[in-house]
Scaffold this motif. Structure first.
Motif, PDB file in Angstrom:
ATOM      1  N   THR A 212     -12.051  -8.612  -2.681  1.00  0.00           N
ATOM      2  CA  THR A 212     -11.216  -9.730  -2.260  1.00  0.00           C
ATOM      3  C   THR A 212     -10.206  -9.185  -1.254  1.00  0.00           C
ATOM      4  O   THR A 212     -10.030  -7.973  -1.125  1.00  0.00           O
ATOM      5  N   LEU A 213      -9.510 -10.078  -0.573  1.00  0.00           N
ATOM      6  CA  LEU A 213      -8.514  -9.645   0.399  1.00  0.00           C
ATOM      7  C   LEU A 213      -7.360  -8.897  -0.257  1.00  0.00           C
ATOM      8  O   LEU A 213      -6.739  -8.024   0.348  1.00  0.00           O
ATOM      9  N   ASP A 214      -7.052  -9.261  -1.506  1.00  0.00           N
ATOM     10  CA  ASP A 214      -5.875  -8.700  -2.166  1.00  0.00           C
ATOM     11  C   ASP A 214      -6.213  -7.612  -3.177  1.00  0.00           C
ATOM     12  O   ASP A 214      -5.345  -7.186  -3.942  1.00  0.00           O
ATOM     13  N   SER A 215      -7.445  -7.114  -3.192  1.00  0.00           N
ATOM     14  CA  SER A 215      -7.840  -6.122  -4.191  1.00  0.00           C
ATOM     15  C   SER A 215      -7.056  -4.826  -4.033  1.00  0.00           C
ATOM     16  O   SER A 215      -6.852  -4.334  -2.915  1.00  0.00           O
ATOM     17  N   ILE A 216      -6.647  -4.269  -5.168  1.00  0.00           N
ATOM     18  CA  ILE A 216      -5.962  -2.986  -5.164  1.00  0.00           C
ATOM     19  C   ILE A 216      -6.613  -2.038  -6.151  1.00  0.00           C
ATOM     20  O   ILE A 216      -7.342  -2.454  -7.064  1.00  0.00           O
ATOM     21  N   CYS A 217      -6.349  -0.753  -5.962  1.00  0.00           N
ATOM     22  CA  CYS A 217      -6.600   0.276  -6.958  1.00  0.00           C
ATOM     23  C   CYS A 217      -5.250   0.875  -7.342  1.00  0.00           C
ATOM     24  O   CYS A 217      -4.270   0.735  -6.614  1.00  0.00           O
ATOM     25  N   LEU A 218      -5.211   1.542  -8.480  1.00  0.00           N
ATOM     26  CA  LEU A 218      -3.970   2.152  -8.966  1.00  0.00           C
ATOM     27  C   LEU A 218      -4.253   3.569  -9.427  1.00  0.00           C
ATOM     28  O   LEU A 218      -5.140   3.783 -10.273  1.00  0.00           O
ATOM     29  N   HIS A 219      -3.515   4.536  -8.876  1.00  0.00           N
ATOM     30  CA  HIS A 219      -3.656   5.916  -9.322  1.00  0.00           C
ATOM     31  C   HIS A 219      -2.725   6.157 -10.498  1.00  0.00           C
ATOM     32  O   HIS A 219      -1.532   5.858 -10.430  1.00  0.00           O
ATOM     33  N   ILE A 220      -3.294   6.680 -11.588  1.00  0.00           N
ATOM     34  CA  ILE A 220      -2.536   6.984 -12.805  1.00  0.00           C
ATOM     35  C   ILE A 220      -2.476   8.499 -12.914  1.00  0.00           C
ATOM     36  O   ILE A 220      -3.402   9.135 -13.445  1.00  0.00           O
ATOM     37  N   PRO A 221      -1.422   9.125 -12.393  1.00  0.00           N
ATOM     38  CA  PRO A 221      -1.411  10.591 -12.256  1.00  0.00           C
ATOM     39  C   PRO A 221      -1.516  11.335 -13.577  1.00  0.00           C
ATOM     40  O   PRO A 221      -2.155  12.393 -13.649  1.00  0.00           O
ATOM     41  N   GLU A 222      -0.900  10.805 -14.637  1.00  0.00           N
ATOM     42  CA  GLU A 222      -0.933  11.523 -15.912  1.00  0.00           C
ATOM     43  C   GLU A 222      -2.354  11.683 -16.424  1.00  0.00           C
ATOM     44  O   GLU A 222      -2.675  12.675 -17.092  1.00  0.00           O
ATOM     45  N   ASP A 223      -3.221  10.736 -16.102  1.00  0.00           N
ATOM     46  CA  ASP A 223      -4.623  10.800 -16.527  1.00  0.00           C
ATOM     47  C   ASP A 223      -5.547  11.336 -15.439  1.00  0.00           C
ATOM     48  O   ASP A 223      -6.748  11.453 -15.670  1.00  0.00           O
ATOM     49  N   ARG A 224      -5.011  11.622 -14.261  1.00  0.00           N
ATOM     50  CA  ARG A 224      -5.847  11.961 -13.101  1.00  0.00           C
ATOM     51  C   ARG A 224      -6.965  10.917 -12.972  1.00  0.00           C
ATOM     52  O   ARG A 224      -8.142  11.239 -12.785  1.00  0.00           O
ATOM     53  N   ALA A 225      -6.566   9.657 -13.086  1.00  0.00           N
ATOM     54  CA  ALA A 225      -7.528   8.554 -13.090  1.00  0.00           C
ATOM     55  C   ALA A 225      -7.163   7.556 -12.013  1.00  0.00           C
ATOM     56  O   ALA A 225      -5.997   7.386 -11.648  1.00  0.00           O
ATOM     57  N   LEU A 226      -8.184   6.865 -11.497  1.00  0.00           N
ATOM     58  CA  LEU A 226      -7.987   5.790 -10.537  1.00  0.00           C
ATOM     59  C   LEU A 226      -8.524   4.512 -11.144  1.00  0.00           C
ATOM     60  O   LEU A 226      -9.713   4.412 -11.474  1.00  0.00           O
ATOM     61  N   TYR A 227      -7.648   3.520 -11.315  1.00  0.00           N
ATOM     62  CA  TYR A 227      -8.087   2.199 -11.744  1.00  0.00           C
ATOM     63  C   TYR A 227      -8.651   1.491 -10.516  1.00  0.00           C
ATOM     64  O   TYR A 227      -7.974   1.340  -9.502  1.00  0.00           O
TER      65      TYR A 227
ATOM     66  N   HIS B  65       0.843  -1.192   0.000  1.00  0.00           N
ATOM     67  CA  HIS B  65       0.000   0.000   0.000  1.00  0.00           C
ATOM     68  C   HIS B  65       0.880   1.245   0.000  1.00  0.00           C
ATOM     69  O   HIS B  65       1.821   1.365   0.787  1.00  0.00           O
ATOM     70  N   GLY B  66       0.603   2.172  -0.899  1.00  0.00           N
ATOM     71  CA  GLY B  66       1.375   3.402  -0.994  1.00  0.00           C
ATOM     72  C   GLY B  66       2.580   3.310  -1.904  1.00  0.00           C
ATOM     73  O   GLY B  66       3.203   4.336  -2.208  1.00  0.00           O
ATOM     74  N   GLN B  67       2.915   2.116  -2.353  1.00  0.00           N
ATOM     75  CA  GLN B  67       4.061   1.943  -3.250  1.00  0.00           C
ATOM     76  C   GLN B  67       3.801   2.648  -4.576  1.00  0.00           C
ATOM     77  O   GLN B  67       2.677   2.699  -5.076  1.00  0.00           O
ATOM     78  N   VAL B  68       4.854   3.204  -5.171  1.00  0.00           N
ATOM     79  CA  VAL B  68       4.766   3.800  -6.498  1.00  0.00           C
ATOM     80  C   VAL B  68       5.567   2.920  -7.454  1.00  0.00           C
ATOM     81  O   VAL B  68       6.764   2.698  -7.250  1.00  0.00           O
ATOM     82  N   LEU B  69       4.890   2.398  -8.471  1.00  0.00           N
ATOM     83  CA  LEU B  69       5.508   1.506  -9.445  1.00  0.00           C
ATOM     84  C   LEU B  69       5.317   2.097 -10.833  1.00  0.00           C
ATOM     85  O   LEU B  69       4.182   2.289 -11.274  1.00  0.00           O
ATOM     86  N   ASN B  70       6.415   2.410 -11.502  1.00  0.00           N
ATOM     87  CA  ASN B  70       6.349   3.024 -12.832  1.00  0.00           C
ATOM     88  C   ASN B  70       5.433   4.247 -12.843  1.00  0.00           C
ATOM     89  O   ASN B  70       4.696   4.489 -13.800  1.00  0.00           O
ATOM     90  N   GLY B  71       5.446   4.998 -11.756  1.00  0.00           N
ATOM     91  CA  GLY B  71       4.635   6.203 -11.661  1.00  0.00           C
ATOM     92  C   GLY B  71       3.229   5.987 -11.149  1.00  0.00           C
ATOM     93  O   GLY B  71       2.501   6.957 -10.887  1.00  0.00           O
ATOM     94  N   LEU B  72       2.791   4.734 -10.999  1.00  0.00           N
ATOM     95  CA  LEU B  72       1.441   4.425 -10.527  1.00  0.00           C
ATOM     96  C   LEU B  72       1.482   4.131  -9.029  1.00  0.00           C
ATOM     97  O   LEU B  72       2.329   3.360  -8.572  1.00  0.00           O
ATOM     98  N   ARG B  73       0.565   4.740  -8.291  1.00  0.00           N
ATOM     99  CA  ARG B  73       0.509   4.538  -6.839  1.00  0.00           C
ATOM    100  C   ARG B  73      -0.469   3.418  -6.504  1.00  0.00           C
ATOM    101  O   ARG B  73      -1.599   3.399  -6.994  1.00  0.00           O
ATOM    102  N   VAL B  74      -0.028   2.507  -5.655  1.00  0.00           N
ATOM    103  CA  VAL B  74      -0.820   1.342  -5.271  1.00  0.00           C
ATOM    104  C   VAL B  74      -1.637   1.664  -4.025  1.00  0.00           C
ATOM    105  O   VAL B  74      -1.106   2.164  -3.032  1.00  0.00           O
ATOM    106  N   LEU B  75      -2.934   1.370  -4.090  1.00  0.00           N
ATOM    107  CA  LEU B  75      -3.818   1.490  -2.926  1.00  0.00           C
ATOM    108  C   LEU B  75      -4.389   0.112  -2.625  1.00  0.00           C
ATOM    109  O   LEU B  75      -5.042  -0.491  -3.486  1.00  0.00           O
TER     110      LEU B  75
END
Length: 327
Positions: A169-184, A153-163
């Motif tokens: 599920t127990l392992d579900s994540i979201c990913l912030h894509i700053p260039e698009d101001r989007a949240l996967y 949680h909070g890790q930044v990978l290739n510019g994407l922040r992991v939430l």
């Protein structure tokens, strides 16, 4: 409304449909290639339908005008959670990259607890078998030799922040894509309809954190998002309203469950399926069993909250558990 098989959402994100449409997958699983050109980062891999690979291959080779075949086509693959329709295509994707002579990518996933298979995996889950089937040499192994590099949680990978957003599920994540101001948002928040979940209490906490995130309440405020890229369905362009609706829908359903039990005489119980039949009487009967899973989760949360309790046999199938209101 149908979605195009391949859609460029921005200068840096292309959505490729997994070609697995269905009642619960909507138009199919959305996979996303992130990057203006290669090496790309791929989010999810679909469930393994053969129709997906030609779409992905064409996008990799022709999706950008300056593809450099001396560089990897995909450097990293992130799996949002363990469900088949998101990880099932991983062996095929790795095989495709090998065929195209692209160096093995790194694989990333939020780790499951050691007892997760016992706690949450459906009996039909093929997740362990999929991981075991990955061929050595088709991926860049983690430092401990396993296929996946663990996300945090909070890790930044290739510019994407992991939430880390557990609940679906127990392992579900979201990913912030700053260039698009989007949240996967994977399957935690869909582009249409509502999602299912393994643990409602965790799910509600995750929805609240997502709402705070997209509003910019999280520091720094640059992490706010004005769109959602979901795991299924179209892009969401009003994320605050949509996530707030998700929260409100669950809160209203909880009230409805309590209201149903409150109408019974004292010490008179109602089964989970009985509650479903009351609340979903205008819905086709084939939807009652799936609905009983969701209502069962609500009842288990209410039990933890001390508002309901189960009666009689506890080891029956979930939809047949009997419940009474704590008065």
């Amino acid at each position: 409304m149908s979605l195009e098989a391949v859609t460029r959402l921005s200068d840096s994100v292309v959505r490729v449909l997994g070609k697995n449409p269905g009642q619960f997958t909507l138009h199919g699983t959305n996979t996303y290639l992130v990057g203006r050109t290669n090496p790309y980062l791929l989010i999810d891999t679909g469930e393994g339908r053969p129709e997906y690979l030609p779409l992905l291959e064409h996008t990799l080779l022709h999706g950008a005008p300056d593809v450099d075949r001396q560089k990897p086509l995909i450097s990293d693959i992130i799996i949002s959670h363990w469900h088949l329709d998101h990880i099932g295509g991983l062996p095929d994707v790795l095989g495709l990259l090998k065929k195209l002579n692209s160096p093995p990518p790194r694989l990333h996933k939020y780790p499951l607890p050691p007892d997760a298979v016992l706690r949450t995996h459906r009996k039909t889950s093929s997740f362990p078998e999929i991981v075991a089937s990955l061929q050595s040499g088709t991926f860049a192994a983690s430092p401990d030799g396993t296929p996946f590099h663990d996300l945090k949680h909070g890790q930044v990978l290739n510019g994407l922040r992991v939430l880390h957003t557990p609940g679906h599920t127990l392992d579900s994540i979201c990913l912030h894509i700053p260039e698009d101001r989007a949240l996967y948002t994977a399957d935690t928040v869909l582009g249409a309809g509502s999602s299912v979940f393994e643990d409602l209490a965790s799910y509600m906490v995750s929805l609240a954190s997502i709402l705070s995130f997209v509003k910019g309440d999280t520091e720094p405020s640059s992490l706010s998002s004005d769109k959602l890229y979901p795991g299924h369905g179209p892009v969401v362009t009003s994320p605050e309203r949509w996530v707030a609706m998700y929260i409100r829908h669950r809160e209203e359903r909880e009230v409805q469950v309590l209201d149903t039990l409150s109408k019974l005489a004292e010490n008179v119980s109602r089964s989970t399926m009985g509650i479903v039949q009351d609340l979903y009487k205008d819905v086709p009967e084939e939807m009652w069993v799936p609905a009983s899973y969701s209502i069962g989760m609500h009842l288990e949360k209410l039990e933890k909250d001390g508002k309901v309790k189960r009666t009689g046999q506890h080891l029956v199938e979930r939809q047949h558990i009997e419940w009474i209101l704590v008065r």
